[in-house]
Motif scaffolding. Sequence first.
Motif, PDB file in Angstrom:
ATOM      1  N   PHE A  77      -3.503   2.473  13.721  1.00 20.57           N
ATOM      2  CA  PHE A  77      -2.979   2.175  12.392  1.00 20.57           C
ATOM      3  C   PHE A  77      -4.001   2.569  11.343  1.00 20.57           C
ATOM      4  CE2 PHE A  77      -5.150  -1.582  13.928  1.00 20.57           C
ATOM      5  CZ  PHE A  77      -5.926  -1.979  12.858  1.00 20.57           C
ATOM      6  N   ASP A  78      -3.548   2.674  10.103  1.00 20.82           N
ATOM      7  CA  ASP A  78      -4.415   2.922   8.954  1.00 20.82           C
ATOM      8  C   ASP A  78      -4.474   1.643   8.139  1.00 20.82           C
ATOM      9  OD1 ASP A  78      -4.861   5.672   9.480  1.00 20.82           O
ATOM     10  OD2 ASP A  78      -2.925   6.151   8.597  1.00 20.82           O
ATOM     11  N   ILE A 115       2.523  -4.871   5.911  1.00 23.19           N
ATOM     12  CA  ILE A 115       2.446  -3.972   7.057  1.00 23.19           C
ATOM     13  C   ILE A 115       3.705  -3.115   7.076  1.00 23.19           C
ATOM     14  CG2 ILE A 115       2.262  -3.759   9.560  1.00 23.19           C
ATOM     15  CD1 ILE A 115       0.930  -6.522   9.610  1.00 23.19           C
ATOM     16  N   ASN A 171       5.725   0.172   9.009  1.00 29.42           N
ATOM     17  CA  ASN A 171       5.752   0.902  10.274  1.00 29.42           C
ATOM     18  C   ASN A 171       5.463   2.378  10.008  1.00 29.42           C
ATOM     19  OD1 ASN A 171       8.172   2.073   9.403  1.00 29.42           O
ATOM     20  ND2 ASN A 171       9.446   0.978  10.865  1.00 29.42           N
ATOM     21  N   ARG A 172       5.457   3.168  11.071  1.00 23.01           N
ATOM     22  CA  ARG A 172       5.096   4.588  10.920  1.00 23.01           C
ATOM     23  C   ARG A 172       6.088   5.373  10.074  1.00 23.01           C
ATOM     24  NH1 ARG A 172       5.602   3.764  16.512  1.00 23.01           N
ATOM     25  NH2 ARG A 172       3.395   4.121  16.728  1.00 23.01           N
ATOM     26  N   LEU A 199       0.829  -7.043  13.634  1.00 22.81           N
ATOM     27  CA  LEU A 199       0.387  -5.654  13.670  1.00 22.81           C
ATOM     28  C   LEU A 199       0.589  -5.064  15.067  1.00 22.81           C
ATOM     29  CD1 LEU A 199      -0.928  -3.349  12.119  1.00 22.81           C
ATOM     30  CD2 LEU A 199      -3.149  -4.300  12.727  1.00 22.81           C
ATOM     31  N   CYS A 241       3.069  -1.959  15.889  1.00 21.92           N
ATOM     32  CA  CYS A 241       2.488  -0.738  16.478  1.00 21.92           C
ATOM     33  C   CYS A 241       3.173  -0.375  17.785  1.00 21.92           C
ATOM     34  CB  CYS A 241       0.996  -0.906  16.698  1.00 21.92           C
ATOM     35  SG  CYS A 241       0.028  -0.762  15.187  1.00 21.92           S
TER      36      CYS A 241
END
Length: 87
Positions: free
Chosen positions: A4-5, A55, A57-58, A81, A85
């Motif tokens: 994650f970033d 948070i 998601n991608r 998280l 992920c």
Amino acid sequence: KLSFDFVAVCIDDTRSSAKVKAFIAGKGWPFKVISDENQEIMKAFNVSQIPYCLILNRNGVVKYRHSGFVPGDEQIIFNELKKICNE
């Protein structure tokens, strides 16, 4: 393995931003810190209390929000998280 970033958003105004930049540079943090001097990000995400955790998601979809902090919140956020992920 989690991937994650992490991005921190500083909400200090223009009067104190120079001090904040020096403080951040001295910390050597391994994540990006962006400035929200005009609180545009806060307004866009309807943030009313800090700290505020968001948070995504991608795909950029907001999956979790959390305002404020009490001891133990970090474990809840970490569990969220991990869950996001693994989606």
